[in-house]
Design a protein around this motif. Structure first.
Motif, short mmCIF file in Angstrom:
data_model
loop_
_atom_site.label_atom_id
_atom_site.label_comp_id
_atom_site.label_asym_id
_atom_site.label_seq_id
_atom_site.Cartn_x
_atom_site.Cartn_y
_atom_site.Cartn_z
N TYR A 21 0.84 -1.20 0.00
CA TYR A 21 0.00 0.00 0.00
C TYR A 21 0.87 1.25 0.00
O TYR A 21 1.86 1.34 0.71
N ARG A 62 -9.01 -2.79 2.12
CA ARG A 62 -7.85 -2.36 2.91
C ARG A 62 -7.46 -0.91 2.57
O ARG A 62 -7.14 -0.12 3.44
N LYS A 76 -9.78 1.33 4.32
CA LYS A 76 -9.50 1.35 5.75
C LYS A 76 -8.31 2.27 6.06
O LYS A 76 -8.36 3.07 7.00
#
Length: 109
Positions: free
Chosen positions: A73, A97, A100
């Motif tokens: 990420y 994800r 989030k």
């Protein structure tokens, strides 16, 4: 004989394709948030939230943007002087994800 070769070639191509992992592109999420911070304070806060979220690999603070990575990420916090906004961008392989991480950054800013 030609049809046998064509059938074998087609079958081989199907089997090879089925064995390869899917290469979906990364998920990306973006968001804006109002801010009253000046540029220096915005960048300082952007760096702090990147550290708090664990996005410390290749952490960089540039003229307007803070970049950081964690695993697969990548995130950025961009301060937009004169517009009173900060832009958040998170990219990675899974949209849940990435969302989030985005929420964590915005909540901590």
């Amino acid at each position: 004989m030609t049809s046998t070769i064509l059938l074998r070639t087609t079958l081989a191509a199907v089997l090879i394709t089925a064995a390869l992992p899917a290469n979906a592109g990364p998920s990306m999420t973006t968001s804006l948030q109002a801010t009253t911070l000046d540029l220096a304070e915005c960048l300082k806060r952007g760096e702090a939230i990147m550290r708090e979220a664990g996005l410390t690999r290749n952490l960089q603070v540039l003229q307007l943007t803070v970049y950081g990575e964690q695993g697969d990420y990548t995130a950025s916090v961009r301060c937009v002087p004169g517009k009173d906004v900060v832009l958040f961008v998170v990219a990675g392989p899974r949209p849940d994800r990435a969302s989030k991480v985005m929420s964590e950054l915005k909540d901590k800013f």
